[in-house]
Design a protein around this motif. Structure first.
Motif, PDB file in Angstrom:
ATOM      1  N   GLY A 186      51.901  38.213  32.030  1.00 28.60           N
ATOM      2  CA  GLY A 186      51.489  38.784  30.760  1.00 28.60           C
ATOM      3  C   GLY A 186      50.041  38.470  30.420  1.00 28.60           C
ATOM      4  N   SER A 187      49.701  38.640  29.146  1.00 33.16           N
ATOM      5  CA  SER A 187      48.303  38.515  28.722  1.00 33.16           C
ATOM      6  C   SER A 187      47.751  37.114  28.942  1.00 33.16           C
ATOM      7  CB  SER A 187      48.167  38.901  27.245  1.00 33.16           C
ATOM      8  OG  SER A 187      48.906  38.023  26.424  1.00 33.16           O
ATOM      9  N   SER A 188      48.622  36.106  28.983  1.00 32.51           N
ATOM     10  CA  SER A 188      48.127  34.744  29.182  1.00 32.51           C
ATOM     11  C   SER A 188      47.589  34.532  30.590  1.00 32.51           C
ATOM     12  CB  SER A 188      49.234  33.726  28.904  1.00 32.51           C
ATOM     13  OG  SER A 188      50.369  33.983  29.701  1.00 32.51           O
ATOM     14  N   SER A 189      47.808  35.513  31.487  1.00 32.07           N
ATOM     15  CA  SER A 189      47.389  35.330  32.867  1.00 32.07           C
ATOM     16  C   SER A 189      46.751  36.569  33.495  1.00 32.07           C
ATOM     17  CB  SER A 189      48.605  34.920  33.709  1.00 32.07           C
ATOM     18  OG  SER A 189      48.270  34.631  35.031  1.00 32.07           O
ATOM     19  N   ASN A 190      46.600  37.653  32.750  1.00 30.91           N
ATOM     20  CA  ASN A 190      46.104  38.890  33.377  1.00 30.91           C
ATOM     21  C   ASN A 190      44.623  39.158  33.131  1.00 30.91           C
ATOM     22  OD1 ASN A 190      45.950  39.888  30.749  1.00 30.91           O
ATOM     23  ND2 ASN A 190      47.736  41.210  30.929  1.00 30.91           N
ATOM     24  N   GLY A 191      43.929  38.206  32.498  1.00 31.70           N
ATOM     25  CA  GLY A 191      42.491  38.382  32.260  1.00 31.70           C
ATOM     26  C   GLY A 191      42.147  38.942  30.898  1.00 31.70           C
ATOM     27  N   ARG A 214      55.389  40.019  36.582  1.00 31.50           N
ATOM     28  CA  ARG A 214      54.433  39.220  37.364  1.00 31.50           C
ATOM     29  C   ARG A 214      53.549  40.117  38.221  1.00 31.50           C
ATOM     30  NH1 ARG A 214      58.449  35.144  40.184  1.00 31.50           N
ATOM     31  NH2 ARG A 214      56.868  35.375  41.797  1.00 31.50           N
ATOM     32  N   GLU A 215      54.132  41.169  38.817  1.00 25.32           N
ATOM     33  CA  GLU A 215      53.341  42.094  39.631  1.00 25.32           C
ATOM     34  C   GLU A 215      52.373  42.897  38.753  1.00 25.32           C
ATOM     35  OE1 GLU A 215      53.331  42.051  42.958  1.00 25.32           O
ATOM     36  OE2 GLU A 215      54.686  40.359  42.656  1.00 25.32           O
ATOM     37  N   ASN A 216      52.835  43.307  37.577  1.00 26.39           N
ATOM     38  CA  ASN A 216      51.952  44.008  36.634  1.00 26.39           C
ATOM     39  C   ASN A 216      50.771  43.123  36.247  1.00 26.39           C
ATOM     40  OD1 ASN A 216      53.758  46.117  36.683  1.00 26.39           O
ATOM     41  ND2 ASN A 216      54.746  45.574  34.750  1.00 26.39           N
ATOM     42  N   THR A 217      51.047  41.831  36.072  1.00 23.13           N
ATOM     43  CA  THR A 217      50.004  40.867  35.722  1.00 23.13           C
ATOM     44  C   THR A 217      48.961  40.773  36.824  1.00 23.13           C
ATOM     45  OG1 THR A 217      51.549  39.589  34.385  1.00 23.13           O
ATOM     46  CG2 THR A 217      49.558  38.453  35.130  1.00 23.13           C
ATOM     47  N   LYS A 218      49.412  40.724  38.071  1.00 22.56           N
ATOM     48  CA  LYS A 218      48.486  40.668  39.210  1.00 22.56           C
ATOM     49  C   LYS A 218      47.611  41.919  39.257  1.00 22.56           C
ATOM     50  CE  LYS A 218      51.515  37.924  42.209  1.00 22.56           C
ATOM     51  NZ  LYS A 218      52.318  37.959  43.469  1.00 22.56           N
ATOM     52  N   LEU A 219      48.218  43.069  38.958  1.00 20.02           N
ATOM     53  CA  LEU A 219      47.466  44.334  38.983  1.00 20.02           C
ATOM     54  C   LEU A 219      46.313  44.298  37.982  1.00 20.02           C
ATOM     55  CD1 LEU A 219      47.273  47.387  39.863  1.00 20.02           C
ATOM     56  CD2 LEU A 219      48.725  47.856  37.876  1.00 20.02           C
ATOM     57  N   LEU A 220      46.621  43.952  36.719  1.00 17.59           N
ATOM     58  CA  LEU A 220      45.561  43.923  35.702  1.00 17.59           C
ATOM     59  C   LEU A 220      44.537  42.842  36.007  1.00 17.59           C
ATOM     60  CD1 LEU A 220      47.258  44.613  32.256  1.00 17.59           C
ATOM     61  CD2 LEU A 220      46.478  46.195  34.019  1.00 17.59           C
ATOM     62  N   ALA A 243      40.496  43.273  36.347  1.00 13.22           N
ATOM     63  CA  ALA A 243      39.585  42.468  35.521  1.00 13.22           C
ATOM     64  C   ALA A 243      38.569  41.729  36.376  1.00 13.22           C
ATOM     65  CB  ALA A 243      40.393  41.478  34.676  1.00 13.22           C
ATOM     66  N   GLU A 244      38.976  41.334  37.592  1.00 12.44           N
ATOM     67  CA  GLU A 244      38.070  40.616  38.492  1.00 12.44           C
ATOM     68  C   GLU A 244      37.078  41.561  39.177  1.00 12.44           C
ATOM     69  OE1 GLU A 244      40.428  38.454  41.256  1.00 12.44           O
ATOM     70  OE2 GLU A 244      41.382  37.201  39.712  1.00 12.44           O
ATOM     71  N   LEU A 245      37.491  42.808  39.380  1.00 12.74           N
ATOM     72  CA  LEU A 245      36.638  43.751  40.112  1.00 12.74           C
ATOM     73  C   LEU A 245      35.370  44.113  39.348  1.00 12.74           C
ATOM     74  CD1 LEU A 245      39.278  46.238  41.603  1.00 12.74           C
ATOM     75  CD2 LEU A 245      37.815  44.659  42.873  1.00 12.74           C
ATOM     76  N   ARG A 280      37.209  44.038  31.729  1.00  8.70           N
ATOM     77  CA  ARG A 280      37.628  43.002  30.782  1.00  8.70           C
ATOM     78  C   ARG A 280      37.078  43.294  29.386  1.00  8.70           C
ATOM     79  NH1 ARG A 280      36.211  37.897  30.597  1.00  8.70           N
ATOM     80  NH2 ARG A 280      38.172  37.240  29.656  1.00  8.70           N
ATOM     81  N   ILE A 281      35.807  43.640  29.326  1.00  5.98           N
ATOM     82  CA  ILE A 281      35.170  43.864  28.028  1.00  5.98           C
ATOM     83  C   ILE A 281      35.817  45.041  27.298  1.00  5.98           C
ATOM     84  CG2 ILE A 281      33.017  44.559  26.910  1.00  5.98           C
ATOM     85  CD1 ILE A 281      31.532  42.961  29.098  1.00  5.98           C
ATOM     86  N   LEU A 282      36.018  46.146  27.997  1.00  5.98           N
ATOM     87  CA  LEU A 282      36.660  47.303  27.368  1.00  5.98           C
ATOM     88  C   LEU A 282      38.120  47.001  27.033  1.00  5.98           C
ATOM     89  CD1 LEU A 282      35.290  50.416  29.310  1.00  5.98           C
ATOM     90  CD2 LEU A 282      34.942  49.839  26.904  1.00  5.98           C
ATOM     91  N   GLY A 283      38.772  46.221  27.906  1.00  3.94           N
ATOM     92  CA  GLY A 283      40.161  45.838  27.641  1.00  3.94           C
ATOM     93  C   GLY A 283      40.295  45.044  26.361  1.00  3.94           C
TER      94      GLY A 283
END
Length: 204
Positions: free
Chosen positions: A71-76, A153-159, A163-165, A170-173
């Motif tokens: 979730g949001s605590s780990s997706n950036g 958890r997989e959705n979290t990895k996707l976001l 965010a890392e790319l 991240r800013i727009l998110g």
């Protein structure tokens, strides 16, 4: 029908091109919102401490137990003071199909009540997804533990990857999440979209 006023869309008028000064102003606003919303270094350290604490404690109770943030605590795209969403899985059990989920939640909640610094431990087993709610008093952090939230958890990895790319993601998110929060349209439990859905639409 077409004659209903509420179904009529106003014509979209062409907008003038933004001047450079306004683009720079928008940039500053977006960056400022992100910095004001994202967790502090101390909060991130507290989150890591909680995960180490819980992981170490629960592995002494259940062999092969693994805790993972989702979730949001780990997706950036975490906000300050946001709760921790934690998924509990077992190394030798690929799914929860053969597990007594309610029994595990109730037993684990009883054990967690004995942890130092942890308060307000509740086992909520009547919900569609049984969870344990708890509160780390000294760190002022709430957390929810659920079983086998694998898709989340997989959705979290996707976001997190998006965010890392590119930092603009991240800013727009953060801008999208802030907009949804201010307009009170970011609570899926009350019929609006989840923040995950908003971020996916933004990426698209």
């Amino acid at each position: 029908t077409n004659s209903c006023p509420e179904e009529q869309l106003l014509p979209l008028l062409p907008l003038p091109q933004l001047r450079e000064v306004y683009l720079r102003l928008l940039d500053k606003i977006c960056v400022s919102v992100t910095r004001n919303c994202e967790p502090t270094e101390a909060e991130l350290n507290n989150r890591d401490h909680i995960m180490r604490d819980l992981n170490g404690y629960i592995k002494r109770i259940f062999r092969g137990a693994e805790l993972t943030l989702f979730g949001s605590s780990s997706n950036g795209f975490a906000f300050r003071h946001s709760d921790l969403d934690i998924s509990l899985t077992f190394v030798d059990e690929p799914t929860s199909e053969n597990l007594d989920c309610i029994g595990i939640i109730e037993e684990l909640a009883e054990k967690i009540r004995r942890m130092a610094g942890v308060r307000n431990v509740q086992a909520i087993t009547s919900a569609k997804v049984p969870i344990i709610k708890l509160f780390y008093q000294n760190l002022n952090v709430e957390a929810d533990i659920s079983l086998y939230n694998v898709l989340a958890r997989e959705n979290t990895k996707l976001l997190s990857l998006y965010a890392e790319l590119d930092q603009r993601v991240r800013i727009l998110g953060y801008m999208v999440k802030h907009f949804a929060k201010v307009c009170d349209i970011g609570d899926a439990s009350r019929g609006s979209l989840s923040s995950y859905a908003y971020i996916l639409m933004m990426i698209f």
